[in-house]
Design a protein around this motif. Structure first.
Motif, short mmCIF file in Angstrom:
data_model
loop_
_atom_site.label_atom_id
_atom_site.label_comp_id
_atom_site.label_asym_id
_atom_site.label_seq_id
_atom_site.Cartn_x
_atom_site.Cartn_y
_atom_site.Cartn_z
N SER A 185 47.42 -31.36 9.12
CA SER A 185 47.00 -32.37 10.07
C SER A 185 47.97 -33.53 9.98
N SER B 4 46.18 -25.69 5.39
CA SER B 4 45.70 -26.53 6.48
C SER B 4 46.74 -27.62 6.73
N HIS C 192 47.09 -28.73 1.47
CA HIS C 192 47.01 -29.39 2.78
C HIS C 192 48.31 -30.15 3.00
#
Length: 357
Positions: A29, A27, A47
Motif C-alpha cells: 500500500s 501486501s 508489507h
C-alpha cells in the motif's frame, strides 16, 4: 557424464546454479501498516510501503493489535498504558479525611478490598502507568491545610504507599492528572490562600524525585478531570471563578503549554470518573449547581466538543476514575449531603448508561 545434474550451466560441466533468495511482499500500500492491518500470513508477513520503499515485517500478529517493524527502524505498535487493577486512594470518609487505599480487579465485578495506606491522610489526585500509581498533593485538614507530597505504590505488591517527592506547590485536591506510561502530569489545583492555579507539574514515573514545571493550562482552575493517552493529557472542566466547560490538551513527552481541545456539554466543576481507552477520554459526574450523573466523552484524535455518553447510577461529584482497555469505572464521590461507596462501570466504546460494579 558423471557429475552431471539436471540444472547444469554447461553440458557435462558438473557446475550447479547458485541459489537465489528473493523476498516478495505479501501486501502493498502507499502507507505504513497500522496495528489494525491484520496480516493474512500472520507472524512473518511482509508489507511494502510503496511510497517510500520501506519493508515491514509483522512480529506479533494479534487481531487489531498487530506489531510491525520496518527496515528503516519504523515501529508500529499500540502503546499499552492501561492495566487491569483499579486502586482508589484517600478522600473524605463521613467526614474525616482518610489514608485508605482500595483495590478492585477490573475484569471481575465485586466489592473493593484493602490495598494499603497513603503516607498521610488526604484528598488527593492520582494517575498511573501499568506498574506504578501516583498521588499528587491534596487537602489534609478540611480545606485549611494542603500538602505538596507525591506518593507512589506498585500495583503488583499490596502495601502502603511510599514518598516519591514533592509537587512544585502545595495543592489541595482538584488537580487533573494523566500519564503516557513514562511521564505523569498533574495540573491546576489550589489551596486555602491562593486563587486557582494554572501550573502543570511533571515527573518521570519510573524514578523518584520532585516534580518540575511542564507548562501552563489555558485557564487557571481547580476541580478539573485528567485523562491519559499515549501522547496527550486531556484536562476537562473545573472552577475558575465559576464552573467552566473548558477542555485542554497538552503533549506529555514534551514540555509546553496546554491548547484548547473543545468544550464539555455544560459547565462542570469537580468532574470525576476520568477514564480513557487511548481512543476516547471520558468523565463521569461532577457538579454544576448540584451534583450531576452525566458521562461526557470526546474522541482524542479528532478533538472537539464532548458529547453525552450516558449516565452513572448515582449522581455525585469527585468520583475516582480507573479503567482497563475496555471498561471505564468510577468509585465513591460526594452525593450531597453525604458520600457514596458505589462503584459503577461502563463499556467505553459503546454509548450507554453505567451499571453497578
Amino acid at each position: 557424464m558423471s557429475g552431471i545434474v539436471s540444472d547444469n550451466l554447461g553440458r557435462s560441466s558438473g557446475l550447479t546454479k547458485s541459489a537465489t533468495v528473493t523476498t516478495q511482499p505479501k501486501s502493498t500500500s502507499s502507507s505504513d501498516p497500522a496495528t489494525d492491518t491484520n496480516p493474512s500470513g500472520g507472524v512473518g508477513h511482509i508489507h511494502l510501503n510503496s511510497s517510500d520503499g520501506e519493508l515491514f515485517v509483522c512480529y506479533d500478529a494479534t487481531t487489531d493489535d498487530n506489531q510491525w517493524l520496518g527496515t528503516a527502524g519504523t515501529s508500529v505498535k499500540i502503546v499499552k498504558i492501561n492495566g487491569n487493577l483499579g486502586v482508589t486512594v484517600g478522600g473524605h470518609q463521613k467526614p474525616p479525611i482518610t489514608d485508605i487505599m482500595d483495590e478492585v480487579s477490573i475484569a471481575s465485578l465485586g466489592d473493593a478490598t484493602d490495598f494499603g495506606d497513603l503516607t498521610e491522610a488526604r484528598r488527593t489526585a492520582c494517575t498511573s502507568n501499568r506498574v506504578r500509581g501516583l498521588a499528587f498533593g491534596g487537602e489534609v485538614t478540611g480545606g485549611t491545610s494542603a500538602t505538596e507530597t507525591i506518593d507512589y505504590w506498585t500495583f503488583a505488591s499490596l502495601g502502603d504507599a511510599t514518598d516519591f517527592g514533592d509537587c512544585t506547590a502545595e495543592t489541595w485536591g482538584g488537580m487533573g492528572c494523566a500519564c503516557d506510561g513514562t511521564k505523569a502530569l498533574a495540573s491546576g489545583g489550589g489551596n486555602a490562600t491562593t486563587s486557582p492555579l494554572d501550573i502543570i507539574d511533571t515527573v518521570n514515573v519510573s524514578s523518584t524525585g520532585d516534580a518540575t514545571d511542564h507548562g501552563d493550562l489555558t485557564v487557571a482552575r481547580y476541580g478539573a478531570g485528567g485523562c491519559s493517552h499515549e501522547t496527550y493529557a486531556i484536562f476537562a472542566g473545573g472552577w475558575t471563578s465559576a464552573a467552566c466547560d473548558i477542555i485542554d490538551y497538552v503533549a506529555i513527552a514534551t514540555a509546553g503549554d496546554a491548547t484548547d481541545f473543545g468544550d464539555l456539554t455544560d459547565d462542570i466543576n469537580y468532574i470525576g470518573g476520568s477514564c480513557s481507552d487511548n481512543v476516547r477520554a471520558q468523565w463521569a459526574g461532577g457538579q454544576k449547581v448540584s451534583p450531576i450523573n452525566r458521562i461526557e466523552s470526546v474522541n482524542i484524535a479528532s478533538k472537539g466538543d464532548a458529547t453525552d455518553f450516558g449516565n452513572i447510577t448515582v449522581t455525585r461529584t469527585n468520583a475516582a476514575g480507573f479503567n482497563d482497555d475496555t471498561k471505564g469505572c468510577c468509585s465513591g464521590g460526594y452525593t450531597s449531603p453525604g458520600t457514596s461507596d458505589v462503584i459503577d462501570y461502563w463499556v467505553m466504546a459503546s454509548p450507554g448508561d453505567a451499571s453497578d460494579f
